[in-house]
Design a protein around this motif. Structure first.
Motif, mmCIF file in Angstrom:
data_model
loop_
_atom_site.group_PDB
_atom_site.id
_atom_site.type_symbol
_atom_site.label_atom_id
_atom_site.label_comp_id
_atom_site.label_asym_id
_atom_site.label_seq_id
_atom_site.Cartn_x
_atom_site.Cartn_y
_atom_site.Cartn_z
ATOM 1 N N LEU A 128 0.852 -1.191 0.000
ATOM 2 C CA LEU A 128 0.000 0.000 0.000
ATOM 3 C C LEU A 128 0.886 1.239 0.000
ATOM 4 O O LEU A 128 1.805 1.344 0.822
ATOM 5 C CB LEU A 128 -0.885 0.009 1.259
ATOM 6 N N TYR A 149 -1.228 -0.961 -4.283
ATOM 7 C CA TYR A 149 -2.438 -0.166 -4.078
ATOM 8 C C TYR A 149 -1.977 1.225 -3.677
ATOM 9 O O TYR A 149 -1.200 1.357 -2.728
ATOM 10 C CB TYR A 149 -3.313 -0.790 -2.980
ATOM 11 N N SER A 174 -3.305 -0.528 -8.527
ATOM 12 C CA SER A 174 -4.683 -0.044 -8.371
ATOM 13 C C SER A 174 -4.631 1.295 -7.661
ATOM 14 O O SER A 174 -3.855 1.462 -6.714
ATOM 15 C CB SER A 174 -5.509 -1.013 -7.522
ATOM 16 N N TRP A 184 -6.576 1.278 3.122
ATOM 17 C CA TRP A 184 -7.513 0.727 2.119
ATOM 18 C C TRP A 184 -7.967 -0.628 2.655
ATOM 19 O O TRP A 184 -7.453 -1.686 2.276
ATOM 20 C CB TRP A 184 -6.796 0.592 0.781
ATOM 21 N N HIS A 187 -8.560 -4.097 0.847
ATOM 22 C CA HIS A 187 -7.462 -4.933 0.337
ATOM 23 C C HIS A 187 -6.460 -5.317 1.423
ATOM 24 O O HIS A 187 -5.447 -5.956 1.142
ATOM 25 C CB HIS A 187 -6.748 -4.220 -0.810
#
Ligand code: SAM
Length: 257
Positions: A128, A149, A174, A184, A187
């Protein structure tokens, strides 16, 4: 302490400072002739050597003389110029931060390299990133892990980076527009988390979303004065420890949190 910081600052200011400059938004152009590509490739190799020199110079802080060769390969492969305004393409391979519009910056290549290295990534990882910005850091991560992400709070920046990922064919990134402070959740958990804006503290939601055994890199401190780049480690039993790496200067983590 002050003396130590003064000396420290003298040695490292030119290396670590991320300036915050304001410029107008721009549009990204991703086409380049092969001769141009070759020129940029050579410049990129020079940038890699500058990073290697800086790593050696700062080895006492990093606890190593050289970074993971895979990280350096990614630094040598990703076309950084495509992530900055076209007017700055010629400057894209200097070891400096550059303005990307909306008062934000693309981080200094040395900082991108050490933050990536200290995350100790592996190819199966899910990472992330908070602060997509230009998209450059996410592109470096995408070379090294299974999926990235990335969250950006400034919509035009996030949309531009998403468009660029599409144009450059990054299928394992993403993106989302929002306040990355909250992570997030959909995920989570993540093998690693990288925060590319300075927070006043380590966000609790990010600690929760980090897998046991995972690492987080985050600059922590006040706005406009030197912050500390922290390596946060979550042990298998959930115990969290932090290690101060270097003084740095990042743009602030914004949002209503
Ligand atoms: N990683 C970026 C790159 O490779 O270009 C550089 C990031 S720039 C130093 C910091 C970015 O964090 C900015 O684009 C800023 O808008 C974003 N940011 C600041 N606060 C944020 C937040 N709460 N959530 C998500 N992004 C945030």
């Amino acid at each position: 302490m002050h003396h130590f910081l003064n000396n420290l600052n003298k040695q490292i200011t030119s290396v670590f400072i991320l300036s915050c400059l304001l410029i107008a938004p721009y549009s990204v152009q991703v086409t380049a002739s092969s001769q141009e590509d070759l020129n940029y490739m050579q410049k990129r190799q020079q940038m890699v050597r500058l990073i290697e020199d800086d790593v050696k110079r700062t080895s006492v802080y990093l606890d190593k003389e050289a970074l993971d060769p895979k990280v350096m390969q990614a630094m040598g492969a990703i076309p950084r110029h495509k992530f900055v305004p076209e007017s700055m393409w010629d400057d894209a391979y200097q070891n400096n931060p550059l303005p990307i519009g909306h008062g934000q910056t693309i981080s200094q290549p040395y900082i991108v390299a050490i933050m990536t290295d200290l995350l100790k990534l592996s190819e199966h990882d899910k990472v992330l990133e908070i602060g997509t910005g230009s998209g450059y850091q996410a592109a470096i991560l995408a070379q090294l892990v299974n999926h990235v992400y990335s969250i950006e709070i400034i919509e035009p920046l996030g949309l531009r980076a998403a468009g660029l990922f599409k144009q450059l064919d990054y299928t394992n990134i993403s993106t989302k527009i929002g306040d990355g402070y909250y992570g997030w959740g959909k995920h989570a958990p993540f093998d690693a988390i990288i925060v590319t804006a300075a927070a006043s503290h380590i966000p609790q939601p990010l600690i929760q979303q980090l897998k046991p055994g995972g690492h987080m890199m985050i600059p922590v401190g006040s706005q406009f004065i030197t912050q500390q780049l922290l390596l946060v480690t979550k042990a298998e039993d959930g115990h969290v420890t932090t290690r101060q790496i270097l003084p740095v200067l990042f743009v602030p983590l914004t949002g209503d949190h």
